[in-house]
Design an enzyme around this catalytic site. Structure first.
Site, short mmCIF file in Angstrom:
data_model
loop_
_atom_site.label_atom_id
_atom_site.label_comp_id
_atom_site.label_asym_id
_atom_site.label_seq_id
_atom_site.Cartn_x
_atom_site.Cartn_y
_atom_site.Cartn_z
N HIS A 17 -37.78 13.52 58.77
CA HIS A 17 -37.28 12.14 58.61
C HIS A 17 -37.67 11.30 59.83
CE1 HIS A 17 -33.88 14.16 56.15
NE2 HIS A 17 -34.62 13.50 55.28
N LYS A 41 -21.47 14.30 45.19
CA LYS A 41 -22.01 15.47 45.89
C LYS A 41 -21.10 15.86 47.04
CE LYS A 41 -27.06 15.15 45.50
NZ LYS A 41 -28.25 14.83 46.31
N ARG A 90 -43.87 14.29 50.62
CA ARG A 90 -44.23 15.60 51.16
C ARG A 90 -45.32 16.27 50.34
NH1 ARG A 90 -38.06 17.08 51.79
NH2 ARG A 90 -38.14 15.58 50.12
N SER A 127 -33.91 18.94 54.21
CA SER A 127 -32.53 19.19 54.68
C SER A 127 -31.96 20.43 54.01
CB SER A 127 -31.64 17.98 54.38
OG SER A 127 -32.12 16.84 55.03
P1 ADP Z 1 -32.72 12.54 49.19
O1 ADP Z 1 -31.31 12.90 49.43
O2 ADP Z 1 -32.97 11.31 48.37
O3 ADP Z 1 -33.62 13.70 48.81
P2 ADP Z 1 -33.46 12.84 51.91
O4 ADP Z 1 -32.40 12.47 52.85
O5 ADP Z 1 -33.73 14.30 51.78
O6 ADP Z 1 -33.25 12.08 50.57
O7 ADP Z 1 -34.83 12.16 52.33
C1 ADP Z 1 -35.01 10.77 52.39
C2 ADP Z 1 -36.49 10.47 52.39
O8 ADP Z 1 -37.15 11.24 53.38
C3 ADP Z 1 -37.22 10.79 51.10
O9 ADP Z 1 -38.20 9.81 50.89
C4 ADP Z 1 -37.88 12.11 51.38
O10 ADP Z 1 -39.04 12.30 50.61
C5 ADP Z 1 -38.24 11.95 52.83
N1 ADP Z 1 -38.38 13.20 53.54
C6 ADP Z 1 -37.49 14.19 53.64
N2 ADP Z 1 -37.96 15.21 54.39
C7 ADP Z 1 -39.22 14.84 54.79
C8 ADP Z 1 -40.25 15.47 55.56
N3 ADP Z 1 -40.09 16.69 56.07
N4 ADP Z 1 -41.40 14.78 55.77
C9 ADP Z 1 -41.55 13.56 55.23
N5 ADP Z 1 -40.63 12.91 54.46
C10 ADP Z 1 -39.49 13.54 54.25
#
Ligand code: ADP
Length: 166
Positions: A17, A41, A90, A127
């Site tokens: 992120h 959730k 990703r 995450s």
């Molecule tokens: P959600 O709960 O909608 O899955 P996240 O909090 O996991 O959202 O992620 C928010 C954004 O960050 C999304 O666009 C996701 O694709 C991106 N993201 C998450 N992890 C990575 C990573 N390792 N590299 C690049 N983008 C990421």
């Protein structure tokens, strides 16, 4: 001033992120990192905990604002008067879901555009995978900020004896 919203659960924030946010700052003057409050959730970390971990990790970046929201992202974007949503991509697996979401959001709010930044070194980090590894005692340092790794240990191994004790 071009502003973008980077929304997500951030349960917890990872270096993936952070890398997207830093890349986003090349294109945008300001990024609002918006923590989604999803009553449906049960997250590992409370909104307050997630908010604090993000704020601490990005404390040296004045062009970042951390906020939280519930309900539709488009409604939040309208309220904030922002038309751009930033997302990280990703793998191919992300693509289909993101394509649908971007178009759904555009349908709900015509002026809304989604901008994607390709994941780099942390493309394999999510995450949920971080939580899984940490819950089994895996060392996630290097994939999340140091303070987040510490918080994960506290959550999953609250009884762990202090290192300095016998
Ligand atoms: P959600 O709960 O909608 O899955 P996240 O909090 O996991 O959202 O992620 C928010 C954004 O960050 C999304 O666009 C996701 O694709 C991106 N993201 C998450 N992890 C990575 C990573 N390792 N590299 C690049 N983008 C990421």
């Amino acid at each position: 001033m071009p502003i973008a919203i980077y929304a997500g659960s951030f349960d917890p924030i990872t270096n993936g992120h952070i890398s997207i946010i830093r890349s986003g700052l090349v294109a945008f003057e300001k990024i609002i990192v918006a923590v989604l409050i999803n009553p449906g959730k049960t997250p590992l970390f409370s909104v307050d905990e997630r908010f604090k971990m993000i704020s601490d990790a990005l404390s040296n970046e004045p062009r970042i604002e951390v906020d939280c929201f519930d309900g539709l992202l488009v409604d939040y974007a309208r309220r904030r008067n922002v038309q751009v949503v930033l997302r990280g991509l990703r793998a191919v697996a992300d693509f289909e879901h993101e394509l649908k979401m971007a178009n759904m959001n555009r349908h709900l709010y015509q002026e809304m555009e989604t901008v994607f930044i390709m994941a780099n070194d942390y493309f394999y980090v999510s995450s949920s995978l971080i939580k899984e590894a940490a819950s089994l005692g895996g060392d996630v340092l290097g994939m999340v900020p140091k303070a987040v790794a510490q918080k994960l240990r506290e959550k999953f191994f609250p009884q762990e004896p202090c290192q300095n004790k016998e």
